[in-house]
Structure formats: structure tokens, C-alpha cells
Design a protein around this motif. Structure first.
Motif, mmCIF file in Angstrom:
data_model
loop_
_atom_site.group_PDB
_atom_site.id
_atom_site.type_symbol
_atom_site.label_atom_id
_atom_site.label_comp_id
_atom_site.label_asym_id
_atom_site.label_seq_id
_atom_site.Cartn_x
_atom_site.Cartn_y
_atom_site.Cartn_z
ATOM 1 N N THR A 494 0.847 -1.193 0.000
ATOM 2 C CA THR A 494 0.000 0.000 0.000
ATOM 3 C C THR A 494 0.880 1.240 0.000
ATOM 4 O OG1 THR A 494 -1.822 -1.085 1.156
ATOM 5 C CG2 THR A 494 -1.719 1.310 1.288
ATOM 6 N N GLU A 495 0.703 2.101 -0.997
ATOM 7 C CA GLU A 495 1.534 3.306 -1.063
ATOM 8 C C GLU A 495 1.058 4.363 -0.066
ATOM 9 O OE1 GLU A 495 3.261 3.103 -5.620
ATOM 10 O OE2 GLU A 495 1.700 4.572 -5.173
ATOM 11 N N LEU A 496 -0.210 4.743 -0.155
ATOM 12 C CA LEU A 496 -0.748 5.772 0.736
ATOM 13 C C LEU A 496 -2.030 5.262 1.384
ATOM 14 C CD1 LEU A 496 -0.443 8.988 -1.481
ATOM 15 C CD2 LEU A 496 1.081 8.306 0.386
ATOM 16 N N HIS A 497 -2.260 5.693 2.609
ATOM 17 C CA HIS A 497 -3.528 5.392 3.263
ATOM 18 C C HIS A 497 -4.380 6.652 3.268
ATOM 19 C CE1 HIS A 497 -6.527 4.227 6.237
ATOM 20 N NE2 HIS A 497 -6.165 2.979 5.993
ATOM 21 N N ALA A 498 -5.636 6.494 2.913
ATOM 22 C CA ALA A 498 -6.513 7.654 2.731
ATOM 23 C C ALA A 498 -6.582 8.531 3.967
ATOM 24 C CB ALA A 498 -7.918 7.179 2.340
ATOM 25 N N GLN A 549 9.185 7.911 0.308
ATOM 26 C CA GLN A 549 10.554 7.473 0.588
ATOM 27 C C GLN A 549 10.752 7.241 2.083
ATOM 28 O OE1 GLN A 549 12.766 6.278 -1.121
ATOM 29 N NE2 GLN A 549 14.734 6.503 -0.089
ATOM 30 N N GLU A 550 10.213 8.127 2.905
ATOM 31 C CA GLU A 550 10.325 7.954 4.352
ATOM 32 C C GLU A 550 9.610 6.677 4.802
ATOM 33 O OE1 GLU A 550 8.875 11.436 6.247
ATOM 34 O OE2 GLU A 550 10.441 12.762 5.455
ATOM 35 N N LYS A 551 8.419 6.448 4.257
ATOM 36 C CA LYS A 551 7.674 5.238 4.598
ATOM 37 C C LYS A 551 8.440 3.990 4.168
ATOM 38 C CE LYS A 551 3.300 4.783 4.064
ATOM 39 N NZ LYS A 551 1.936 4.710 3.498
ATOM 40 N N ARG A 552 9.029 4.052 2.992
ATOM 41 C CA ARG A 552 9.752 2.900 2.472
ATOM 42 C C ARG A 552 10.974 2.586 3.327
ATOM 43 N NH1 ARG A 552 12.379 2.309 -3.560
ATOM 44 N NH2 ARG A 552 13.550 4.117 -2.849
ATOM 45 N N MET A 553 11.692 3.601 3.745
ATOM 46 C CA MET A 553 12.873 3.371 4.576
ATOM 47 C C MET A 553 12.475 2.764 5.925
ATOM 48 S SD MET A 553 15.532 4.086 2.831
ATOM 49 C CE MET A 553 16.777 4.117 4.123
ATOM 50 N N ARG A 554 11.384 3.251 6.505
ATOM 51 C CA ARG A 554 10.923 2.670 7.766
ATOM 52 C C ARG A 554 10.487 1.224 7.558
ATOM 53 N NH1 ARG A 554 8.195 7.648 8.229
ATOM 54 N NH2 ARG A 554 6.222 6.613 7.711
ATOM 55 N N ALA A 555 9.760 0.993 6.471
ATOM 56 C CA ALA A 555 9.255 -0.355 6.198
ATOM 57 C C ALA A 555 10.391 -1.340 5.987
ATOM 58 C CB ALA A 555 8.344 -0.335 4.975
ATOM 59 N N GLY A 556 11.485 -0.865 5.424
ATOM 60 C CA GLY A 556 12.615 -1.744 5.171
ATOM 61 C C GLY A 556 13.208 -2.334 6.432
ATOM 62 N N LYS A 606 4.281 8.182 -12.382
ATOM 63 C CA LYS A 606 3.873 9.525 -11.979
ATOM 64 C C LYS A 606 2.405 9.588 -11.569
ATOM 65 C CE LYS A 606 7.451 11.801 -14.742
ATOM 66 N NZ LYS A 606 7.779 12.845 -15.741
ATOM 67 N N VAL A 607 1.937 8.520 -10.947
ATOM 68 C CA VAL A 607 0.685 8.520 -10.203
ATOM 69 C C VAL A 607 0.978 7.820 -8.881
ATOM 70 C CG1 VAL A 607 -0.714 8.412 -12.307
ATOM 71 C CG2 VAL A 607 -0.214 6.306 -11.056
ATOM 72 N N VAL A 608 0.177 8.101 -7.857
ATOM 73 C CA VAL A 608 0.304 7.391 -6.581
ATOM 74 C C VAL A 608 -1.051 6.767 -6.260
ATOM 75 C CG1 VAL A 608 2.215 8.694 -5.609
ATOM 76 C CG2 VAL A 608 -0.098 9.574 -5.369
ATOM 77 N N LEU A 609 -1.033 5.744 -5.417
ATOM 78 C CA LEU A 609 -2.241 4.978 -5.158
ATOM 79 C C LEU A 609 -2.555 4.919 -3.669
ATOM 80 C CD1 LEU A 609 -0.264 2.970 -7.304
ATOM 81 C CD2 LEU A 609 -2.622 2.388 -7.860
#
Length: 760
Positions: A494-498, A549-556, A606-609
Motif C-alpha cells: 500500500t503506497e498511501l492510506h486515505a 521514501q520515508e515510509k519505504r525506509m521505515r518499512a525496510g 507519476k501517479v500514486v495509489l
């Protein structure tokens, strides 16, 4: 026992069922004690009616129904009015002229079935008791004082007003004799949500000697009452001591139609009860309207806050109680009721007959219950019905699948697990009731086999008996989330949460601000259509990319995250963010009765979900692997399989175990799926030029007839990859969707299927 009994329909039906069985038994084998009791009741009734009575003779069946209601059935409901209605229903149904109304206070009780203590095992676990120690909690230890009173109460027939009065007196006496046990159980139940009580229990300050009158006990009881305020805890051993004092403790049969709502108060749902038009407004309009209602109706705010507090208290009890899985997803009450039924029914072949949503046998939050059921049950019979036109349950959502559940508990473990019988689904009463229907016999599985299909013990919904062989053939393919260290690996993300990421979204602008990216929701794409023009909102790329990017680094750093499998250098490089490239996404919100269930697409860079449209990240694999997987996901054979499990959401735990064939990379069929899928995915959209170059396809117009032909051939190629036969493919199309005219598409798909069979 009937739990959440409503107006008592189940109990009335149970009385009739028991009466028929008992009457049949008495016809074959006279029981002198029963015959004598019936004769006494009949004489008492006729004496009371007098010689002038002109009514019909009093039959044994009438007297049996009355005594069964008095001695054999029990019910619990949180609503006092429901309990009164149930008593009234039983009184009317079992009325015998000349006899007083039976004393049913001992049978039908007001209380919350989920909040109190259900069994002595549950109490022992809370207090940390061991066999034969000071803290052992046995039925004799805690209820033995009331045994004589309970036995005397059970022997009464309520034949006269004096006996009814005596029954009430004995009932009150029994309540007094077990009051200390009731209070101990209340303290133990409260220990789940009160730290001070929990500490006292863990340190063994709380014992079976707890009772009112001493300082410590009074303090504990006051705290327990406050902790459970408004929740009406009901402790089954003290509510029904006659059930738990016998040699075979627990209920022989449990019937029920438990509530399906969540232990949660949605603000817009609360206010819509006072302003029905609120439901039809957009999210932004709802917020404005609720703010206005708060201003104009301040009298309702305390009511709302009280409901929230009560729901919060119930949720705390449930998530800390003996209900594994309640902390997963929303705390649906039916999940807790499933466990309550299981624990309350006799371990010696007790039976359960209840109405549940299909999600009880599919949703992740019920995983532990299903695993227990399939392992420790003897037989599980599930009849699935679809409430089309509300033929089965008036006022209930017609698209949902309902499970009519019959369970028999195993006295000892059964080899290979429970025998699980699946029947249905039935969309009409005619198909359900007609003995000549196509599904003559339920499909039978063993619990061990079911547990091998996926991680959650989820059950498929099979159209008919023929479907089982096809289902098993599809199931032979490896799981989508296979991690063999060699072949491609894809994981949903999940990229973004509403809600949680709302600060990086522009949800108010009707038009796209200059330079902003579109935020995709599920409706933003369709099968072979990467952009429907319907968006969730907009995002400033510089802002949203930093957030991603911040979310991805934390998730890693989290082992369970999809990004934990990627190299640190790759994670640290913002250029590798998935949003910079084309990628596969699928709709979370779905339904097995929709036109399609798995709706996946290649979405542009160049879209986010948002979370309603999860995307895939690839620890291993390239664009060719992406094209291959997309082709399988968009095929009819895979979608047919998905419909066996999806109810309203295509969740990760349904998605990850999808069976996906893994042919060798030089496979002719695999290559053809890649060619067809990539051509359909990018068509005339230049945003996919880079992705297309990697698979050797350029974006270019695709005529409608050519597009359809590609889709037909793709279905045929995927069918061959699954190893199914022509008859299987025909069955998949014919049972794919009720009312779907598939003849033309099936004919064209079969033509490709025959050709590919010769070429492969």
C-alpha cells in the motif's frame, strides 16, 4: 441454548423439534417416570378446567412441549425486551389450558454473552489455577453449594401456582448460594481491562474466597463494576448452574443468529439516525453537515459520547478476551460469538447450529477459529445462500453470502481433521428447497486438506460438485507469493492510506493543480484500461515522493514488510521509488458477484495509489515477469478461482495464495501470455514506452476486434498453463457469473484453446 435469541423463534422451533423426537421415542419405549409426570399434569389441568370444559383433550405432545420449554431450553440476550418477548413466545407456544405459565426466569436470561466468563477453563486460565491447588476452580468448588437447590428446582413441574411460587423461591435461593462465585467471575472478567485488578489476580491476591464484607474484596468488586459498567456481563456457569454441574458439562446444542455489527460507533452512522439524508452526501459534505448538527443538536452529543464509550469498553473486553483474532481487522461481534459457541458447547459431541456471514469462513480475523474447528471438530456442514431479492432474510444486504452452519464437536481428535461439507450457494428458495436440484450432495473435504490451501483456512464457495475437480487442478499451481529464491517474487504493498496520509493529498481541488500527480483509487483503472479518469485526489510530487521514501525506509526495517527483501542501497535511492515507474495495481474493493472480481491493471508512472488500490513490488523479477503475472491475473480462469474466496474485498491473505502457474522461461505459452498481456496493457499510451521497450512492445492503437481476440487467446493460454481440459474451461465460463451470456466469448476462447493445444 439460544444466544442472541431475539424474539425466540429459534427456541420455539427447538421445542417443536425436541417434542417430535421425544414423542417418537416414547412411542417405542415407554418411560414410566415421564408417563407418570404427564398423567399428573393432565389430571391437574382437567381438574382445574372442571367438568364443563368443552375444549379438545389435552395431548401428550402439548404437555411435552411445556416441559421441554421448562427444562431443556435456555436463552441469552442483551436486550431485556427481547428476553420478555422470548418468554412470551414460549408461553404462548407451550400453553396448556388449566396449567399456569411455567417459570422461565431460570431459562431465559438478560446479559452480554461475550463479556462474562463462559467456562471454568476460562476462569482457571485467568487466575492461573493448577489442578488441586488452592486456586482450582471446579464446578463442585464453585457451584456445589447450590447443587441440592438446583436439583430440587429442576424436579418441579410448575403444575400449580404454588409450584411456580416455589420455583421462584428456589431460584432466588440458588442465586444467593452462588453469588460469591458470580462476583469472583466479575472480578476475573474485569481483570482483562483493569490493570490494578489484573495485578491482584496475577499475584494471587484474588482467590475463590473473594466475597463482599472485607475491605479488599469490596475494593476489587467496586473496581470491577466500574470497569464493566454498562456492559452487563453474564457468566454462564452461574447463570445456568444446572448445565455446568452435570457429568457432561456445557450445552448439548447451541442455536443462534448472532449480531454481525462491529464493536465500533461510526460518527456518520450515529448522526444519520437523526438525519437520514446524511448517508447520500459526499465525505466532505458529511463532515460539514455533522458539524452543523453538533451546533443545532447539542443534546445528542452526550448520547453519541456514551455510545462511543460503551463501544470502546466492549472492544477492550473483546480484544483482551478468549477470542483469538479479534485484534485483526474490525472487531466484528460474530467473530467473538464463534468462539463463545465453541467453548460453551459440550466437548462430548456437542452441536452448534447458527447463522453467520460467509466471512466467518473466509476473513482473516477468523483464521484461528477455522483452524481450531477443522482440527478439533468432527463434522462441519455449511450451506451457503445468497440473499438475492431478500428471499431468505428480509432487510439484509441481498449481495452478501450467508452461511447456515451446523457443527459437531469431536470428543477425541479425528484423523485428517473434521469432515467439512460444503453445500450451495443457493440464490433462490426454489433451488434451495427443490430436492431435484443440480447439487444433489454437498462437496466433502477434510480439515487437513483445507488448511493446506492457504494460510488462513479460508473456504471456497463452489458453484456445484463438478467445480471441485477444477478447483483442485487450479490449486496445484504454486502460490503467487512463492519464495523459492530463484523465480520471480511479487508482494502487494500500500503506497498511501486515505486517512493516515491525508496531509500529503489535495482532496478539494476539482481540477488537477499544475504539476501535480493524480492519486489513484480502485475506480481509477479497469482491466486493460490504465486510466478511467476517476481519481481520488491530487499530490504534489515533491511532497508525496518524500513521504513515500520515508515510509519505504521505515518499512525496510520491518521483517514483515515487502521492502525488507530489498538491498539497503536500493531503498536509499529515491529514484527507485515504484511511483517513478509503471507497475501493477489491483482493486481492494470487489465482490464475487460483480462483472469481474480481480480487477488488475498496469498503471502509469507519476501517479500514486491509496490503500483501495494496492500495488506490487518485486524483490525478484523483471518487466516480462510483470507482464506474465498481469496476464494471469486478468484471465477468466484465475478470476473464477478468486470468486471462490472473495466476498467484498480482495485482501492480501486472499491475493497472496492465488495459484499462479510457473512455467519455464522458454515456455511457448508463457511467452505468448507476455506478448498478449503487454500489448493489451499499454495499447496507445506513451506513458508506458519505457516499460514496453523492456518487453519488446511499443504503445500503438489496438482495434476493438483485435483487442477482444487477444483477450480470448489469453484466457485459452492461461487455461493450458493450469493444465485444465476443454470441459473444465467450459464449466468455468458457464459458472462464472449468474446471468452472463458467455456463449460467444466461450466459442472464440475454445477455438484458441484447440489451436494452442496443437502448437504447444
Amino acid at each position: 441454548a439460544d444466544i442472541a435469541m431475539g424474539s425466540g423463534h429459534f427456541l420455539v422451533a427447538a421445542v417443536d423439534h425436541l417434542e417430535r423426537g421425544f414423542s417418537g421415542y416414547l412411542a417405542k419405549r415407554a418411560l414410566p417416570g415421564v408417563r407418570d409426570e404427564l398423567a399428573r399434569l393432565r389430571k391437574t389441568a382437567t381438574d382445574a378446567l372442571g367438568e364443563e370444559w368443552q375444549g379438545d383433550p389435552i395431548e401428550d405432545s402439548q404437555l411435552l412441549r411445556r416441559q421441554i420449554a421448562r427444562r431443556c431450553v435456555h436463552g441469552v440476550d442483551l436486550n431485556p425486551l427481547a428476553v420478555e418477548l422470548a418468554r412470551l413466545s414460549l408461553w404462548i407456544h407451550t400453553f396448556v389450558p388449566g396449567l399456569p405459565l411455567s417459570f422461565l426466569d431460570v431459562n431465559l436470561i438478560v446479559g452480554n454473552s461475550l463479556v462474562g466468563i463462559a467456562t471454568f477453563d476460562e476462569a482457571r486460565e485467568l487466575i492461573g489455577a493448577e489442578a488441586n491447588d488452592l486456586f482450582s476452580l471446579t464446578a463442585e468448588d464453585l457451584l456445589g453449594k447450590s447443587r441440592a437447590t438446583v436439583a430440587k428446582l429442576a424436579r418441579l413441574t410448575d403444575a400449580t401456582a404454588a409450584e411456580v411460587k416455589e420455583a421462584r423461591k428456589l431460584y432466588n435461593k440458588a442465586r444467593e448460594e452462588i453469588q460469591s462465585t458470580e462476583e469472583l467471575f466479575t472480578v476475573l472478567a474485569a481483570s482483562r481491562v483493569d490493570e490494578e485488578i489484573s495485578g491482584a489476580v496475577e499475584s494471587r491476591q484474588v482467590t475463590t474466597r473473594l466475597k463482599r464484607g472485607d475491605l479488599f474484596s469490596d475494593q476489587m468488586l467496586r473496581r470491577a463494576d466500574r470497569a464493566l459498567e454498562g456492559l452487563r456481563p453474564l457468566h454462564f456457569p452461574t447463570a445456568f448452574p444446572q448445565v455446568f454441574l452435570r457429568d457432561r458439562p456445557g450445552f448439548d446444542v447451541i442455536l443462534g443468529n448472532p449480531p454481525w455489527e462491529k464493536a465500533k460507533v461510526e460518527e456518520h452512522v450515529f448522526w444519520s439516525r437523526h438525519d437520514p439524508g446524511l448517508r447520500g452526501l459526499s465525505r466532505q459534505q458529511q463532515g460539514q453537515r455533522i458539524a452543523a448538527l453538533r451546533e443545532s443538536r447539542p443534546d445528542l452529543i452526550p448520547l453519541y459520547e456514551a455510545e462511543v464509550a460503551e463501544a470502546d469498553g466492549l472492544r477492550a473486553v473483546l480484544t483482551s478476551g478468549p477470542f483469538p483474532g479479534m485484534g485483526t481487522g474490525d472487531p466484528d461481534l460474530y467473530k467473538a460469538f464463534c468462539w463463545r459457541f465453541w467453548h460453551l458447547v459440550s466437548a462430548d459431541s456437542g452441536r452448534i447450529g447458527v447463522v453467520l456471514p460467509r466471512s466467518a469462513f473466509q476473513a482473516k480475523g477468523s483464521t484461528d477459529f477455522r483452524k481450531e474447528l477443522f482440527t478439533a471438530g468432527r463434522e462441519v456442514h455449511l450451506t451457503m445462500i445468497v440473499n438475492t431479492g431478500e428471499w431468505a432474510f428480509e432487510g439484509m444486504e441481498p449481495r452478501y453470502t450467508i452461511a447456515l452452519v451446523a457443527i459437531c464437536k469431536a470428543k477425541t481428535p479425528v484423523e485428517f481433521g473434521a469432515e467439512v461439507l460444503l453445500d450451495g450457494p443457493y440464490a433462490t428458495y426454489a433451488s434451495f428447497a427443490n430436492p431435484g436440484r443440480k447439487v444433489a450432495e454437498p462437496t466433502v473435504f477434510r480439515g487437513a486438506e483445507i488448511n493446506s490451501w492457504n494460510d488462513t483456512g479460508s473456504l471456497p464457495l463452489l458453484p456445484d460438485a463438478e467445480s471441485i475437480d477444477i478447483f483442485r487442478k487450479l490449486r496445484l499451481a504454486p502460490r503467487l507469493d512463492l519464495d523459492d529464491g530463484r523465480t520471480w517474487r511479487a508482494r502487494p504493498y500500500t503506497e498511501l492510506h486515505a486517512s493516515a496520509d491525508a496531509e500529503v493529498m489535495d482532496l478539494t481541488s476539482e481540477r488537477r493543480p499544475r504539476g501535480f500527480w493524480a492519486i489513484y483509487k480502485g475506480e481509477s483503472f479497469d482491466i486493460w484500461n490504465p486510466d478511467t479518469g476517476s481519481y481520488y485526489g491530487w499530490a504534489d510530487p515533491s511532497v508525496v515522493k518524500n513521504a513515500l521514501q520515508e515510509k519505504r525506509m521505515r518499512a525496510g526495517q520491518t521483517q514483515s514488510s515487502a521492502f525488507s527483501e530489498f538491498p539497503t542501497a536500493w531503498l536509499a535511492n529515491a529514484a527507485t521509488l515504484p511511483c517513478n515507474n509503471a507497475r501493477i495495481a489491483f482493486r481492494d474493493v470487489s465482490n464475487r458477484t460483480n462483472r469481474r472480481t480481480v480487477i488488475a491493471s498496469l498503471v502509469p508512472p507519476k501517479v500514486v495509489l491509496v490503500h483501495l488500490a494496492p500495488t506490487l513490488v518485486w524483490p525478484r523479477g523483471d518487466e516480462n515477469d510483470q507482464a506474465y503475472l498481469l496476464g494471469v491475473l486478468c484471465s477468466i480462469p484465475l478470476d473464477w478461482y478468486a470468486r471462490r474466496f472473495v466476498e467484498t474485498h480482495l485482501t492480501y491473505f486472499v491475493f497472496n495464495p492465488f495459484p499462479i502457474p510457473r512455467p519455464k522461461r522458454d515456455s511457448v505459452l508463457r511467452r505468448r501470455v507476455i506478448e498478449l498481456s503487454s500489448r493489451l496493457a499499454i495499447q496507445n499510451d506513451d506513458r508506458f514506452e519505457k516499460w514496453g521497450a523492456a518487453v519488446g512492445v511499443e504503445p500503438s492503437p489496438l482495434a476493438e476486434d483485435e483487442k477482444d481476440d487477444h483477450i480470448h487467446e489469453l484466457d485459452a493460454a492461461v487455461a493450458h498453463l493450469y493444465g485444465i481440459e476443454e470441459a473444465d474451461l467450459v464449466h468455468i465460463f458457464e459458472t462464472f457469473h449468474v446471468g452472463w451470456d458467455c456463449e460467444e466469448r466461450l466459442r472464440k476462447t475454445l477455438a484458441h484453446f484447440t489451436r494452442l493445444k496443437k502448437e504447444k
